[in-house]
Write a protein that holds these residues in place. Structure first.
Motif, PDB file in Angstrom:
ATOM      1  N   GLU A   1      37.201   7.737  48.853  1.00 13.69           N
ATOM      2  CA  GLU A   1      36.566   6.453  49.137  1.00 13.69           C
ATOM      3  C   GLU A   1      37.031   5.316  48.224  1.00 13.69           C
ATOM      4  N   PRO A   2      37.117   5.483  46.895  1.00 15.96           N
ATOM      5  CA  PRO A   2      37.557   4.359  46.058  1.00 15.96           C
ATOM      6  C   PRO A   2      38.948   3.845  46.448  1.00 15.96           C
ATOM      7  N   GLU A   3      39.871   4.769  46.639  1.00 15.20           N
ATOM      8  CA  GLU A   3      41.232   4.362  47.007  1.00 15.20           C
ATOM      9  C   GLU A   3      41.258   3.690  48.375  1.00 15.20           C
ATOM     10  N   VAL A   4      40.527   4.251  49.342  1.00 11.57           N
ATOM     11  CA  VAL A   4      40.501   3.706  50.704  1.00 11.57           C
ATOM     12  C   VAL A   4      39.879   2.315  50.710  1.00 11.57           C
ATOM     13  N   LEU A   5      38.799   2.127  49.952  1.00  7.60           N
ATOM     14  CA  LEU A   5      38.176   0.800  49.862  1.00  7.60           C
ATOM     15  C   LEU A   5      39.150  -0.228  49.303  1.00  7.60           C
ATOM     16  N   TYR A   6      39.934   0.197  48.320  1.00 10.43           N
ATOM     17  CA  TYR A   6      40.918  -0.720  47.729  1.00 10.43           C
ATOM     18  C   TYR A   6      42.004  -1.086  48.749  1.00 10.43           C
TER      19      TYR A   6
ATOM     20  N   GLU B   1      34.937  -9.171  51.376  1.00  5.80           N
ATOM     21  CA  GLU B   1      33.853  -9.081  50.394  1.00  5.80           C
ATOM     22  C   GLU B   1      33.143  -7.727  50.428  1.00  5.80           C
ATOM     23  N   ARG B   2      32.914  -7.200  51.622  1.00  7.62           N
ATOM     24  CA  ARG B   2      32.152  -5.935  51.689  1.00  7.62           C
ATOM     25  C   ARG B   2      32.887  -4.804  51.010  1.00  7.62           C
ATOM     26  N   TYR B   3      34.229  -4.791  51.127  1.00  2.75           N
ATOM     27  CA  TYR B   3      35.004  -3.738  50.459  1.00  2.75           C
ATOM     28  C   TYR B   3      35.024  -3.959  48.946  1.00  2.75           C
ATOM     29  N   LYS B   4      35.177  -5.208  48.559  1.00  4.76           N
ATOM     30  CA  LYS B   4      35.212  -5.538  47.135  1.00  4.76           C
ATOM     31  C   LYS B   4      33.888  -5.191  46.462  1.00  4.76           C
ATOM     32  N   ASN B   5      32.780  -5.638  47.046  1.00  9.33           N
ATOM     33  CA  ASN B   5      31.466  -5.397  46.445  1.00  9.33           C
ATOM     34  C   ASN B   5      31.142  -3.910  46.381  1.00  9.33           C
ATOM     35  N   ARG B   6      31.482  -3.194  47.444  1.00  9.14           N
ATOM     36  CA  ARG B   6      31.201  -1.755  47.495  1.00  9.14           C
ATOM     37  C   ARG B   6      31.991  -1.006  46.432  1.00  9.14           C
ATOM     38  N   LEU B   7      33.236  -1.389  46.245  1.00  8.71           N
ATOM     39  CA  LEU B   7      34.089  -0.715  45.263  1.00  8.71           C
ATOM     40  C   LEU B   7      33.615  -1.015  43.847  1.00  8.71           C
ATOM     41  N   LEU B   8      33.296  -2.266  43.564  1.00 14.19           N
ATOM     42  CA  LEU B   8      32.875  -2.645  42.210  1.00 14.19           C
ATOM     43  C   LEU B   8      31.502  -2.087  41.853  1.00 14.19           C
ATOM     44  N   SER B   9      30.615  -1.988  42.837  1.00  9.40           N
ATOM     45  CA  SER B   9      29.259  -1.514  42.540  1.00  9.40           C
ATOM     46  C   SER B   9      29.176   0.007  42.455  1.00  9.40           C
ATOM     47  N   GLN B  10      29.891   0.705  43.331  1.00  5.77           N
ATOM     48  CA  GLN B  10      29.781   2.168  43.393  1.00  5.77           C
ATOM     49  C   GLN B  10      30.796   2.899  42.512  1.00  5.77           C
ATOM     50  N   TYR B  11      31.957   2.277  42.286  1.00  3.84           N
ATOM     51  CA  TYR B  11      33.018   2.956  41.516  1.00  3.84           C
ATOM     52  C   TYR B  11      33.614   2.009  40.466  1.00  3.84           C
TER      53      TYR B  11
END
Length: 858
Positions: free
Chosen positions: A584-589, A603-613
């Motif tokens: 998930e972290p790599e895929v979100l990036y 934004e949704r990918y950026k926020n999800r990556l920064l908040s969860q990983y």
């Protein structure tokens, strides 16, 4: 008699004069004439013949690739040079005789040049260069010097000394060169520019050379190459003119054919009638019987012509015909397959078909083909791509079948097998028709039998047919069942029927050694049925395969095929179907980068990556675009610190080494080099602290850095330490120390893998904060072994303090033991004994020690 004496006297004088003139040292007219004549028509002549034979071997061995610009000169390599090694030696021997025996002849320089050429053709470039330089330095004949320099230009080019080649070429520009040397100078310059892929200068020099070339110099070939270069550069009119000149020079048929073929390509197309004329010319070339062996090439060029008209459908059709027509020309067949692969890859985006064509390309295309490695790389990418697609399709289909009842599953399998059988039958029938058609065409070609005349009216066709029949079937009598090679004596039909009355109806048509078709189908159905994932474990494995396939598919789309929308779709599907995927972290990036490139919301990918990983490299890259550069700089600083700390560690200055490591890790962000510093820190612990702490830190390091390149080394250290302690325990047994005047711990042991740590730890923490807040007790968790875990409370000043806490802890049932669904052990233990207990894992032995030395006193 007197007259005869006078004649003999005069003859003797003339003979003596001639013999005297043979001296290589004399320079009179008679001597020069003798040596010039003898050198030219003896040693020099045979040496030159050897050079011509060598050049013929080179020309005959060269495989002209008309799909690319022809080389001006055939390629020379050491392997090929071995085949004419004797001719090289003979040439040098003969030319040396001309030099040694006829020193005052005018053919000495020419003989040296032949020696230089012989050495050049044998790939002895160093000595060839020295020989040509010698002629240029020593010769008094400017034409000989220029000829030597012309050959030196080519030698430097093939020897890859391009600066020296340029110097020779520039020098000759200032010299007045005769016509014969000039034509080869232009050609050798063009050869140099072809190697440099400077086609403008190449064609300019060839255009200068062409008018002064003769047919024996390969004038038609040079015209053809000029046409190819102009066609590549986009000057179709000029290309057309030079192809026409090539044909007018009456070249060999293969060159003539390709010149006519390429003329059709560069014909100016201004109207629809021009298109019809061009296509008509191609079809005329196809019908010409002399072009039978070039049909694959004609179809290939027809495809290229249609591609320029954006008519991909006909281009694909003609390329398939080219493949069929390529029987003995693997290079052309490979190029046709390659072009089919490129069309389906680049234009049609049909990757499964593209993969099949690239597979065929690699199978038949010679490995010396230009960019072969790049072609193979694309084939491997497509193979991987199709593999991922097939994995997803297969596993999804099997999972869908696993939800059906057995009857429905069997029906689906039977329908699939029936469809496959029908497809195979159609393919086999198609192949039989193709073989029959090819055989008939071959008979027509070999006999001259026209398809418009009746077969039995043509004696040649009948004779050819009889010969072909005997070749396949041998001599057979004209009778029923003539195909059978071994026939028993004729029997009456009724007798045969009578003998066969006991034959099983299921097996009577099956030959010996042949499997029953029904049995084969049943086995095939059973095999397919066994692949269906019915159990939970099998379904989990199938889902894991699908998860990895979607991840790989997205990467292939993104990095190899450069199709960002399809990559985004694959990655989105992965996250939707597998929300807990480890990728998930790599895929979100990647999704952030793809959508940013496509101008979509990120934004949704950026926020999800920064908040969860937040601690991943991908989040750090997102938060700081310069992270990679800064990480590289930090890496260098950490390497320097590691070197210094390791030197201190080696000299047993552990405290100073630890200071250097801590300072470096505090001053710089974490990089890929950080694990090395952490492991060195653990090694210092092993030298200065308790062995259990050392093993614990190694265990945590392995869990924290599973993919680090030094993790295997950490595992080796941990295994070695554990094996050493086990060996010690076997030798000494588990003995606990009866020294109680020291620091104590309270230990709780319970079953691992039930999530008890997450329940027990908070209960103890809350109890200590409530009841023993002033004592500053610490709670920590450890893994004892594969089956048991530990929660430990540290530390108590002595035995009595620990026992008081133990009594209160047990009486108040702090961890609600009855609700934990596990056997729980509680005891106090000294620091020394805990080290022994943790090493030995011998819970029973310590419980006995605890009962004897602690419980009895309670």
């Amino acid at each position: 008699m007197l007259r005869l004496r006078y004649h003999f006297f005069y003859i003797s004088i003339i003979t003596a004069g001639l013999l005297a003139s043979c001296s290589a040292e004399r320079k009179n007219i008679l001597s020069k004439t003798y040596h010039n004549t003898t050198a030219r028509y003896n040693a020099y002549f045979y040496a030159k013949e050897n050079i011509r034979e060598i050049e013929k071997v080179l020309d005959d061995s060269y495989d002209n690739d008309y799909n690319d610009i022809l080389n001006i000169y055939p390629e020379i390599d050491s392997v090929l040079a071995k085949t004419y090694e004797d001719k090289v030696e003979e040439c040098i021997k003969k030319a040396s005789i001309a030099i040694q025996r006829h020193k005052n002849s005018k053919w000495v320089d020419d003989s040296y040049i032949l020696i230089g050429l012989a050495r050049f053709y044998s790939t002895d470039y160093v000595n060839a260069i020295e020989t040509f330089k010698y002629v240029n330095t020593k010769s008094e004949d400017p034409d000989a010097r220029h000829r030597a320099l012309v050959h030196l230009l080519r030698t430097f080019t093939d020897y890859k000394e391009y600066n020296n080649a340029t110097s020779v070429s520039d020098y000759l520009k200032k010299e007045k060169v005769n016509k014969n040397n000039q034509k080869f100078l232009y050609i050798n310059r063009a050869h140099y520019y072809q190697i440099q892929e400077d086609y403008d200068n190449m064609v300019q020099n060839l255009v200068k050379a062409a008018p002064i070339l003769k047919k024996k110099d390969g004038k038609g070939r040079i015209y053809f190459i000029i046409g190819q270069v102009y066609q590549m550069l986009g000057f179709d009119a000029e290309a057309f003119n030079y192809y026409k000149r090539c044909i007018a020079s009456n070249p060999e048929y293969e060159l003539d054919f390709h010149a006519r073929l390429y003329m059709a390509q560069v014909t100016e197309l201004g109207k629809s009638s021009d298109l019809k004329s061009a296509r008509k010319l191609f079809k005329k070339l196809l019908k010409d019987k002399k072009n039978k062996e070039f049909k694959d090439k004609i179809y290939y060029e027809m495809a290229a012509f249609e591609m320029r008209q954006n008519n991909l459908e006909d281009a694909v059709k003609y390329l398939k015909e080219s493949v069929k027509a390529s029987t003995n020309n693997n290079r052309q067949k490979g190029q046709s397959y390659l072009k089919l692969g490129e069309i389906h890859y680049d234009s049609l985006r049909k990757y499964e078909l593209a993969k099949a064509y690239y597979d065929s390309t690699i199978t038949v295309l010679p490995k010396d083909y230009e960019n072969y490695e790049l072609i193979k790389e694309r084939q491997e990418v497509l193979s991987d791509f199709v593999k991922q697609l097939n994995t997803i399709h297969l596993q999804d289909s099997l999972l869908a079948l696993s939800e059906m009842d057995s009857l429905s599953i069997r029906k689906q399998i039977d329908e699939y097998i029936a469809a496959e059988e029908e497809r195979k039958k159609q393919e086999e029938e198609k192949e039989r028709k193709r073989i029959r058609r090819n055989t008939f065409n071959q008979l027509q070609d070999n006999t001259g039998f026209s398809s418009t005349s009746w077969y039995f009216d043509n004696p040649s066709a009948i004779a050819m047919g009889q010969t072909e029949f005997k070749r396949i079937w041998g001599d057979r009598q004209l009778e029923d069942n003539w195909r059978r090679s071994n026939k028993e004596a004729e029997q009456d039909y009724e007798e045969v029927a009578k003998d066969n009355t006991n034959t099983s109806p299921d097996t009577e048509d099956i030959e010996v050694g042949e499997e029953d078709p029904e049995t084969v189908l049943t086995a095939q159905a059973e095999k397919m049925y066994n692949q269906i994932p019915f159990s939970a474990e099998a379904k989990e494995r199938a889902l894991t395969e699908i998860e990895e396939a979607y991840y790989n598919l997205g990467n292939i789309y993104y990095f190899n095929l450069h199709e960002e929308p399809n990559a985004a779709t694959s990655f989105e599907t992965l996250l939707r179907r597998f929300p807990e995927t480890k990728h998930e972290p790599e895929v979100l990036y990647h999704l952030y980068l793809i959508n940013k490139s496509l101008g979509r919301d990120t934004e949704r990918y950026k926020n999800r990556l920064l908040s969860q990983y937040p601690n991943t490299t991908y989040a750090k890259l997102l938060a700081n675009p310069n992270y990679t550069e800064e990480s590289t700089a930090a890496n260098e600083q950490l390497k320097k610190a590691y070197k210094k700390a390791y030197e201190l560690f080696g000299s047993e200055q552990y405290t100073q080494a630890l200071d250097v490591i801590n300072q470096a890790m505090n001053d710089h962000q974490e990089t890929v080099f950080t694990p090395r510093l952490k492991l060195l820190k653990i090694l210092i612990t092993g030298k200065t602290e308790d062995v259990n702490l050392y093993q614990y830190q190694l265990t945590e390091f392995i869990k924290e850095h599973p993919d680090s390149e030094i993790t295997p080394y950490a595992k080796e250290l941990l295994t070695a330490s554990e094996n050493f302690l086990k060996k010690q325990r076997r030798l000494l047994g588990t003995e606990f120390v009866k020294y109680f005047d020291q620091e104590h711990y309270l230990v709780v042991v319970y079953d691992a893998g039930k999530g008890l740590t997450d329940r027990i730890y908070p209960l103890i923490e809350a109890y200590n904060n409530s009841e023993f807040d002033e004592q500053n007790l610490k709670t920590s968790n450890l893994i004892l072994d594969e089956n048991r875990s530990i929660t430990m409370i540290t530390s108590f000043g002595g035995q009595q303090e620990a026992l008081q806490y133990f009594r209160k802890f047990v009486s108040e049932d702090v961890i609600s033991e009855k609700t934990q669904n596990s056997k729980i052990y509680k005891f106090v233990i000294t620091k020394d004994n805990f080290n022994i207990f943790y090493q030995s894992k011998d819970l029973e032995a310590y419980l006995r020690f605890f009962d004897k030395n602690y419980k009895n006193g309670l």
